[in-house]
Design a protein around this motif. Structure first.
Motif, PDB file in Angstrom:
ATOM      1  N   LEU A  79       0.843  -1.194   0.000  1.00 20.16           N
ATOM      2  CA  LEU A  79       0.000   0.000   0.000  1.00 20.16           C
ATOM      3  C   LEU A  79       0.881   1.249   0.000  1.00 20.16           C
ATOM      4  O   LEU A  79       2.016   1.211   0.467  1.00 20.16           O
ATOM      5  CB  LEU A  79      -0.891   0.022   1.240  1.00 20.16           C
ATOM      6  N   HIS A  80       0.336   2.342  -0.518  1.00 14.94           N
ATOM      7  CA  HIS A  80       1.039   3.623  -0.543  1.00 14.94           C
ATOM      8  C   HIS A  80       0.057   4.721  -0.125  1.00 14.94           C
ATOM      9  O   HIS A  80      -1.094   4.729  -0.572  1.00 14.94           O
ATOM     10  CB  HIS A  80       1.577   3.934  -1.943  1.00 14.94           C
ATOM     11  N   CYS A  81       0.528   5.660   0.688  1.00 13.95           N
ATOM     12  CA  CYS A  81      -0.356   6.716   1.188  1.00 13.95           C
ATOM     13  C   CYS A  81      -1.025   7.469   0.053  1.00 13.95           C
ATOM     14  O   CYS A  81      -2.231   7.757   0.108  1.00 13.95           O
ATOM     15  CB  CYS A  81       0.437   7.706   2.035  1.00 13.95           C
ATOM     16  N   ARG A  82      -0.277   7.803  -0.996  1.00 13.43           N
ATOM     17  CA  ARG A  82      -0.799   8.641  -2.077  1.00 13.43           C
ATOM     18  C   ARG A  82      -1.634   7.844  -3.070  1.00 13.43           C
ATOM     19  O   ARG A  82      -2.236   8.434  -3.979  1.00 13.43           O
ATOM     20  CB  ARG A  82       0.344   9.334  -2.815  1.00 13.43           C
ATOM     21  N   ILE A  83      -1.684   6.507  -2.906  1.00 15.42           N
ATOM     22  CA  ILE A  83      -2.445   5.678  -3.846  1.00 15.42           C
ATOM     23  C   ILE A  83      -3.696   5.134  -3.167  1.00 15.42           C
ATOM     24  O   ILE A  83      -4.802   5.571  -3.441  1.00 15.42           O
ATOM     25  CB  ILE A  83      -1.564   4.545  -4.411  1.00 15.42           C
ATOM     26  N   ILE A  84      -3.547   4.185  -2.241  1.00 14.34           N
ATOM     27  CA  ILE A  84      -4.720   3.620  -1.570  1.00 14.34           C
ATOM     28  C   ILE A  84      -5.412   4.675  -0.709  1.00 14.34           C
ATOM     29  O   ILE A  84      -6.611   4.558  -0.406  1.00 14.34           O
ATOM     30  CB  ILE A  84      -4.322   2.401  -0.710  1.00 14.34           C
ATOM     31  N   GLY A  85      -4.686   5.739  -0.339  1.00  7.83           N
ATOM     32  CA  GLY A  85      -5.264   6.789   0.485  1.00  7.83           C
ATOM     33  C   GLY A  85      -6.235   7.692  -0.236  1.00  7.83           C
ATOM     34  O   GLY A  85      -6.861   8.557   0.382  1.00  7.83           O
ATOM     35  N   ARG A  86      -6.403   7.515  -1.538  1.00 11.60           N
ATOM     36  CA  ARG A  86      -7.400   8.284  -2.289  1.00 11.60           C
ATOM     37  C   ARG A  86      -8.805   7.759  -1.965  1.00 11.60           C
ATOM     38  O   ARG A  86      -8.994   6.544  -1.798  1.00 11.60           O
ATOM     39  CB  ARG A  86      -7.135   8.162  -3.789  1.00 11.60           C
ATOM     40  N   PRO A  87      -9.802   8.649  -1.895  1.00 10.08           N
ATOM     41  CA  PRO A  87     -11.138   8.215  -1.478  1.00 10.08           C
ATOM     42  C   PRO A  87     -11.774   7.172  -2.389  1.00 10.08           C
ATOM     43  O   PRO A  87     -12.574   6.354  -1.926  1.00 10.08           O
ATOM     44  CB  PRO A  87     -11.948   9.525  -1.466  1.00 10.08           C
ATOM     45  N   GLY A  88     -11.422   7.183  -3.672  1.00  9.14           N
ATOM     46  CA  GLY A  88     -12.006   6.196  -4.580  1.00  9.14           C
ATOM     47  C   GLY A  88     -11.352   4.838  -4.525  1.00  9.14           C
ATOM     48  O   GLY A  88     -11.805   3.906  -5.206  1.00  9.14           O
ATOM     49  N   ARG A  89     -10.303   4.701  -3.694  1.00  9.70           N
ATOM     50  CA  ARG A  89      -9.557   3.440  -3.634  1.00  9.70           C
ATOM     51  C   ARG A  89      -9.567   2.791  -2.260  1.00  9.70           C
ATOM     52  O   ARG A  89      -9.339   1.587  -2.140  1.00  9.70           O
ATOM     53  CB  ARG A  89      -8.101   3.683  -4.068  1.00  9.70           C
ATOM     54  N   ILE A  90      -9.791   3.582  -1.206  1.00  9.90           N
ATOM     55  CA  ILE A  90      -9.662   3.059   0.151  1.00  9.90           C
ATOM     56  C   ILE A  90     -10.618   1.906   0.408  1.00  9.90           C
ATOM     57  O   ILE A  90     -10.347   1.028   1.239  1.00  9.90           O
ATOM     58  CB  ILE A  90      -9.868   4.187   1.194  1.00  9.90           C
ATOM     59  N   ARG A  91     -11.743   1.872  -0.316  1.00  9.13           N
ATOM     60  CA  ARG A  91     -12.708   0.789  -0.124  1.00  9.13           C
ATOM     61  C   ARG A  91     -12.091  -0.578  -0.409  1.00  9.13           C
ATOM     62  O   ARG A  91     -12.504  -1.585   0.178  1.00  9.13           O
ATOM     63  CB  ARG A  91     -13.933   1.000  -1.017  1.00  9.13           C
ATOM     64  N   ALA A  92     -11.110  -0.628  -1.298  1.00  9.85           N
ATOM     65  CA  ALA A  92     -10.467  -1.910  -1.589  1.00  9.85           C
ATOM     66  C   ALA A  92      -9.815  -2.483  -0.341  1.00  9.85           C
ATOM     67  O   ALA A  92      -9.921  -3.687  -0.060  1.00  9.85           O
ATOM     68  CB  ALA A  92      -9.428  -1.744  -2.703  1.00  9.85           C
ATOM     69  N   LEU A  93      -9.141  -1.637   0.427  1.00  5.07           N
ATOM     70  CA  LEU A  93      -8.503  -2.093   1.663  1.00  5.07           C
ATOM     71  C   LEU A  93      -9.539  -2.453   2.711  1.00  5.07           C
ATOM     72  O   LEU A  93      -9.471  -3.521   3.324  1.00  5.07           O
ATOM     73  CB  LEU A  93      -7.565  -1.009   2.183  1.00  5.07           C
ATOM     74  N   ASP A  94     -10.498  -1.570   2.923  1.00  9.50           N
ATOM     75  CA  ASP A  94     -11.514  -1.806   3.939  1.00  9.50           C
ATOM     76  C   ASP A  94     -12.291  -3.090   3.651  1.00  9.50           C
ATOM     77  O   ASP A  94     -12.485  -3.935   4.545  1.00  9.50           O
ATOM     78  CB  ASP A  94     -12.462  -0.612   3.992  1.00  9.50           C
ATOM     79  N   ALA A  95     -12.720  -3.270   2.408  1.00 12.61           N
ATOM     80  CA  ALA A  95     -13.518  -4.453   2.063  1.00 12.61           C
ATOM     81  C   ALA A  95     -12.694  -5.724   2.141  1.00 12.61           C
ATOM     82  O   ALA A  95     -13.194  -6.788   2.541  1.00 12.61           O
ATOM     83  CB  ALA A  95     -14.111  -4.288   0.666  1.00 12.61           C
ATOM     84  N   PHE A  96     -11.416  -5.640   1.783  1.00  8.75           N
ATOM     85  CA  PHE A  96     -10.571  -6.829   1.890  1.00  8.75           C
ATOM     86  C   PHE A  96     -10.404  -7.254   3.341  1.00  8.75           C
ATOM     87  O   PHE A  96     -10.482  -8.452   3.662  1.00  8.75           O
ATOM     88  CB  PHE A  96      -9.198  -6.563   1.261  1.00  8.75           C
TER      89      PHE A  96
END
Length: 302
Positions: free
Chosen positions: A255-272
């Motif tokens: 994971l990277h702060c500037r990548i997964i930390g975007r609002p349109g992407r964070i759901r991937a981490l949370d849902a996983f």
């Protein structure tokens, strides 16, 4: 074997039984790369601006000058993205390993303190987030020491793991010679930790992953939506979970702060993370925890 001798055999058909705590089938290692403020920038004496892992894929660097757009994309990671990841992990109550660039941490001490307060493991990721293949050995050695001291000062605990990423041929040996590290992760060749010989003694490698990694959002033909990443993470976990009935495995998630930390992407981490909790059979652990378990359960042979 030497630290950089190629080994195309590994554990072969009979890998060791990991014996993860609680009988887990999969040890899941979440890794957050904290690099913002350590990337290439003429303000730090570099010849050009950063050209790697930002939202304008394929854009050439600005030679001899600043790219203010790229600088602001990196700043998003430290200003907003880090805190979104921090909130998500806090909500799940799960541990995390940070690959921390020393200069980046020094430029955002609040983030460093938050890592320490959360109980996250913070591993060394170089003093700068640059390609180290042509960096002189004496500079790499000094950077290892400086990064180690900075993490200890800002986080409250010295690092016991190391990951350069764009590494030099000397990095592993220098990390071992420094003497305070349990492992490094500059390798992608296995689903389990393993030993190499470095600086004349056995050294543990806890391999990392560039496939189950959010940096594929910034590659052509990589992930486009959060669902793309989530599907890949779930498929990876399910495959390892099935194999783990006989031979437990390890799964790294990059994971990277500037990548997964975007609002349109964070759901991937949370849902996983929600999926892993429902599925069961996982030990979500820091890389230090995995390393200490391996050293105790599968010590190096003489």
């Amino acid at each position: 074997m030497s630290e950089h001798q190629r080994d195309l055999v590994g554990y072969g058909a009979e890998p060791p039984r990991a014996a993860w705590p609680g009988g887990a089938r999969v040890a899941v290692s979440l890794v957050l790369n904290y690099e913002e403020g350590g990337e290439a920038n003429v303000l730090d004496g570099d010849p050009a601006s950063e050209a790697f892992l930002h939202e304008v894929v394929g854009a050439p660097p600005v030679t001899g000058g600043r790219d203010l757009n790229v600088e602001s994309m990196f700043a998003y990671g430290s200003r907003a993205g880090f805190w979104r990841v921090h909130r998500t992990l806090g909500a799940h109550g799960l541990p995390l390993t940070v690959h921390a660039v020393g200069q980046a941490l020094e430029r955002n001490p609040d983030a460093a303190r938050a890592m320490g307060t959360a109980g996250w493991e913070v591993a060394g990721h170089g003093w700068r987030w640059i390609d180290h293949r042509e960096v002189p050995e004496e500079v790499v050695r000094a950077d290892v020491a400086r990064t180690t001291a900075t993490i200890e000062r800002l986080v409250g605990r010295r690092p016991v793991g190391w990951y350069t990423g764009r590494t030099s041929s000397a990095t592993r040996r220098l990390v071992v010679e420094e003497g305070g590290f349990l492992y490094d992760s500059d390798d992608y060749s296995d689903d389990l930790p393993f030993y190499v010989e470095a600086a004349g003694r056995p050294h543990l490698v806890v391999p990392y992953s560039l496939d189950a990694n959010d940096f594929k959002f910034l590659l052509v033909h990589g992930f486009t939506t959060a669902d793309d990443m989530l599907t890949y993470l779930v498929d990876t976990f399910d495959a390892l979970h099935a194999e783990g009935a006989e031979r437990p495995r390890m799964m790294s998630v990059g994971l990277h702060c500037r990548i997964i930390g975007r609002p349109g992407r964070i759901r991937a981490l949370d849902a996983f993370l929600r999926y892993v909790a429902r599925r069961g059979g996982a030990w979500v652990a820091t890389r230090e925890q995995i390393a200490r378990h391996w050293l105790a359960t599968h010590p190096p042979t003489a």
